[in-house]
Design a protein around this motif. Structure first.
Motif, PDB file in Angstrom:
ATOM      1  N   UNK A 138       0.796  -1.239   0.000  1.00 47.74           N
ATOM      2  CA  UNK A 138       0.000   0.000   0.000  1.00 47.74           C
ATOM      3  C   UNK A 138       0.821   1.278   0.000  1.00 47.74           C
ATOM      4  N   UNK A 139       2.076   1.218   0.434  1.00 52.60           N
ATOM      5  CA  UNK A 139       2.900   2.428   0.466  1.00 52.60           C
ATOM      6  C   UNK A 139       3.627   2.683  -0.851  1.00 52.60           C
ATOM      7  N   UNK A 140       3.237   1.963  -1.907  1.00 57.88           N
ATOM      8  CA  UNK A 140       3.836   2.226  -3.215  1.00 57.88           C
ATOM      9  C   UNK A 140       3.466   3.612  -3.736  1.00 57.88           C
ATOM     10  N   UNK A 141       2.425   4.209  -3.163  1.00 58.49           N
ATOM     11  CA  UNK A 141       2.024   5.543  -3.620  1.00 58.49           C
ATOM     12  C   UNK A 141       2.714   6.657  -2.843  1.00 58.49           C
ATOM     13  N   UNK A 142       3.629   6.305  -1.953  1.00 56.64           N
ATOM     14  CA  UNK A 142       4.366   7.309  -1.183  1.00 56.64           C
ATOM     15  C   UNK A 142       5.711   7.556  -1.852  1.00 56.64           C
ATOM     16  N   UNK A 143       5.946   8.783  -2.301  1.00 63.39           N
ATOM     17  CA  UNK A 143       7.142   9.092  -3.076  1.00 63.39           C
ATOM     18  C   UNK A 143       8.435   8.791  -2.339  1.00 63.39           C
ATOM     19  N   UNK A 144       8.443   8.930  -1.014  1.00 68.16           N
ATOM     20  CA  UNK A 144       9.677   8.776  -0.251  1.00 68.16           C
ATOM     21  C   UNK A 144       9.695   7.523   0.615  1.00 68.16           C
ATOM     22  N   UNK A 145       8.749   6.592   0.374  1.00 70.13           N
ATOM     23  CA  UNK A 145       8.700   5.404   1.209  1.00 70.13           C
ATOM     24  C   UNK A 145       9.805   4.429   0.843  1.00 70.13           C
TER      25      UNK A 145
ATOM     26  N   UNK B  97       0.724   9.617  -8.745  1.00 69.51           N
ATOM     27  CA  UNK B  97       0.097   9.024  -7.566  1.00 69.51           C
ATOM     28  C   UNK B  97       0.168   9.972  -6.383  1.00 69.51           C
ATOM     29  N   UNK B  98      -0.817   9.854  -5.509  1.00 72.75           N
ATOM     30  CA  UNK B  98      -0.885  10.642  -4.280  1.00 72.75           C
ATOM     31  C   UNK B  98      -0.920   9.671  -3.109  1.00 72.75           C
ATOM     32  N   UNK B  99      -0.123   9.956  -2.079  1.00 70.65           N
ATOM     33  CA  UNK B  99      -0.082   9.049  -0.937  1.00 70.65           C
ATOM     34  C   UNK B  99      -1.459   8.909  -0.306  1.00 70.65           C
ATOM     35  N   UNK B 100      -1.804   7.657   0.010  1.00 77.40           N
ATOM     36  CA  UNK B 100      -3.122   7.310   0.524  1.00 77.40           C
ATOM     37  C   UNK B 100      -4.213   7.646  -0.478  1.00 77.40           C
ATOM     38  N   UNK B 101      -3.876   7.504  -1.768  1.00 84.12           N
ATOM     39  CA  UNK B 101      -4.877   7.650  -2.817  1.00 84.12           C
ATOM     40  C   UNK B 101      -5.508   6.302  -3.103  1.00 84.12           C
ATOM     41  N   UNK B 102      -5.850   6.052  -4.374  1.00 82.44           N
ATOM     42  CA  UNK B 102      -6.559   4.821  -4.724  1.00 82.44           C
ATOM     43  C   UNK B 102      -5.695   3.580  -4.526  1.00 82.44           C
ATOM     44  N   UNK B 103      -4.364   3.723  -4.598  1.00 86.91           N
ATOM     45  CA  UNK B 103      -3.498   2.570  -4.361  1.00 86.91           C
ATOM     46  C   UNK B 103      -3.610   2.099  -2.919  1.00 86.91           C
ATOM     47  N   UNK B 104      -3.775   3.032  -2.020  1.00 85.22           N
ATOM     48  CA  UNK B 104      -3.871   2.727  -0.589  1.00 85.22           C
ATOM     49  C   UNK B 104      -5.322   2.409  -0.237  1.00 85.22           C
TER      50      UNK B 104
ATOM     51  N   UNK C 240      -6.893   5.175   5.596  1.00 85.72           N
ATOM     52  CA  UNK C 240      -6.065   4.007   5.288  1.00 85.72           C
ATOM     53  C   UNK C 240      -6.875   2.896   4.627  1.00 85.72           C
ATOM     54  N   UNK C 241      -7.815   2.326   5.367  1.00 90.45           N
ATOM     55  CA  UNK C 241      -8.583   1.192   4.858  1.00 90.45           C
ATOM     56  C   UNK C 241      -9.820   1.692   4.120  1.00 90.45           C
ATOM     57  N   UNK C 242      -9.616   2.192   2.926  1.00 92.18           N
ATOM     58  CA  UNK C 242     -10.701   2.802   2.149  1.00 92.18           C
ATOM     59  C   UNK C 242     -11.287   1.790   1.171  1.00 92.18           C
ATOM     60  N   UNK C 243     -12.587   1.879   0.983  1.00 91.55           N
ATOM     61  CA  UNK C 243     -13.239   1.125  -0.087  1.00 91.55           C
ATOM     62  C   UNK C 243     -13.811   2.076  -1.140  1.00 91.55           C
ATOM     63  N   UNK C 244     -13.882   3.374  -0.805  1.00 88.05           N
ATOM     64  CA  UNK C 244     -14.397   4.362  -1.768  1.00 88.05           C
ATOM     65  C   UNK C 244     -14.115   5.765  -1.251  1.00 88.05           C
ATOM     66  N   UNK C 245     -13.824   6.678  -2.176  1.00 90.25           N
ATOM     67  CA  UNK C 245     -13.739   8.104  -1.870  1.00 90.25           C
ATOM     68  C   UNK C 245     -14.402   8.869  -3.005  1.00 90.25           C
ATOM     69  N   UNK C 246     -15.297   9.742  -2.649  1.00 91.75           N
ATOM     70  CA  UNK C 246     -16.083  10.415  -3.685  1.00 91.75           C
ATOM     71  C   UNK C 246     -15.216  11.264  -4.607  1.00 91.75           C
TER      72      UNK C 246
ATOM     73  N   UNK D  28      -2.298   0.996   9.869  1.00 91.51           N
ATOM     74  CA  UNK D  28      -2.398   2.434   9.660  1.00 91.51           C
ATOM     75  C   UNK D  28      -3.632   3.005  10.352  1.00 91.51           C
ATOM     76  N   UNK D  29      -4.733   2.265  10.296  1.00 94.31           N
ATOM     77  CA  UNK D  29      -5.942   2.741  10.972  1.00 94.31           C
ATOM     78  C   UNK D  29      -5.770   2.730  12.489  1.00 94.31           C
ATOM     79  N   UNK D  30      -5.132   1.681  13.022  1.00 95.65           N
ATOM     80  CA  UNK D  30      -4.906   1.612  14.462  1.00 95.65           C
ATOM     81  C   UNK D  30      -4.007   2.745  14.932  1.00 95.65           C
ATOM     82  N   UNK D  31      -3.015   3.094  14.128  1.00 99.31           N
ATOM     83  CA  UNK D  31      -2.103   4.170  14.498  1.00 99.31           C
ATOM     84  C   UNK D  31      -2.753   5.547  14.349  1.00 99.31           C
TER      85      UNK D  31
END
Length: 238
Positions: free
Chosen positions: A47-54, A108-115, A179-185, A160-163
């Motif tokens: 899931x952190x593949x969308x983070x540029x510096x991960x 990509x944007x961190x915590x976007x659709x990849x996450x 973090x644990x997304x199934x949809x974002x408008x 990520x959600x617990x933290x």
């Protein structure tokens, strides 16, 4: 948000525990056990593949760049001179590591659709289909590999959600729910595409019902129950 070591260790512990369970139950062999743990641990970093510096994206692009450059050299090894192959290797590596990496990180944007859950489900079922149809693995092995990859990713999202919960202050942090997304408008068209791809993969996936019948076979779990406790402990308890 949990850090790299937390994701790595969490995914490894969960994958190792589940891997040992299905291994002792006789569903997978030695190589399958190792692969399940490896895939589960890898899934914990996806899931952190969308983070540029991960760390995962840097390691991942370095590995992919080396493999891509090596594949180019192997393909053209009999047609190019030594100097040309060296230039080709450097060009291939540089293209993947810097050009493709630059394009990917800007798209990509961190915590976007990849996450998200559907994206990880696509990777899990996609791996199952690749194993079953492309690599001719057995039905059971193919589903286990895909499920362990997906399961490792779910461990990542759950951590990520617990933290995102401040237990000391008894409140939710601003990152809660991202973090644990199934949809974002705001990304509705991307999510529509994800669910279309997921539906297609589910349609063409290997038969899950047959896999579930094997998994729910009471004989395997009875075998696991017999080997659950060490012999010395069982003797002492009896």
């Amino acid at each position: 948000m949990a850090n790299f070591n937390t994701h790595l260790n969490g995914a490894f512990i969960v994958s190792g525990t589940l891997g040992l369970t299905v291994y002792k139950a006789g569903f997978i062999d030695d190589a399958g056990f190792l692969m399940c743990v490896a895939l589960g641990t890898m899934g914990g970093l996806l899931p952190d593949l969308d983070s540029d510096n991960s760390t995962p994206i840097k390691i991942g692009f370095n590995v992919v760049s080396f493999v891509f450059a090596f594949a180019l050299v192997m393909h053209w090894r009999s047609e190019f001179s030594l100097l040309a192959l060296i230039a080709l290797w450097l060009a291939g590596y540089g293209f993947m590591r810097y050009v493709v990496f630059y394009v990917f990180t800007n798209m990509t944007v961190h915590r976007g659709v990849i996450h998200s859950v559907p994206y990880m489900a696509i990777l899990g079922i996609g791996l199952t289909c690749l194993n079953y149809y492309g690599l001719d693995y057995s039905l059971t092995t193919s589903w286990f590999y895909g499920l362990f990859l997906f399961g490792g990713a779910m461990v990542h999202l759950l951590l990520d959600e617990l933290y995102s919960v401040d237990l000391m202050g008894a409140r939710l942090k601003r990152s809660s729910g991202t973090a644990m997304k199934i949809y974002q408008h705001k990304d509705r068209w991307w999510y529509l595409l994800l669910y279309v791809i997921l539906a297609i993969l589910i349609y063409f996936a290997p038969p899950f019902e047959a896999f579930w019948q094997q998994l729910s076979d009471p004989t395997a779990w009875a075998q696991l129950k017999l080997g659950l406790w060490p012999q010395t402990l069982k003797s002492w308890l009896n």
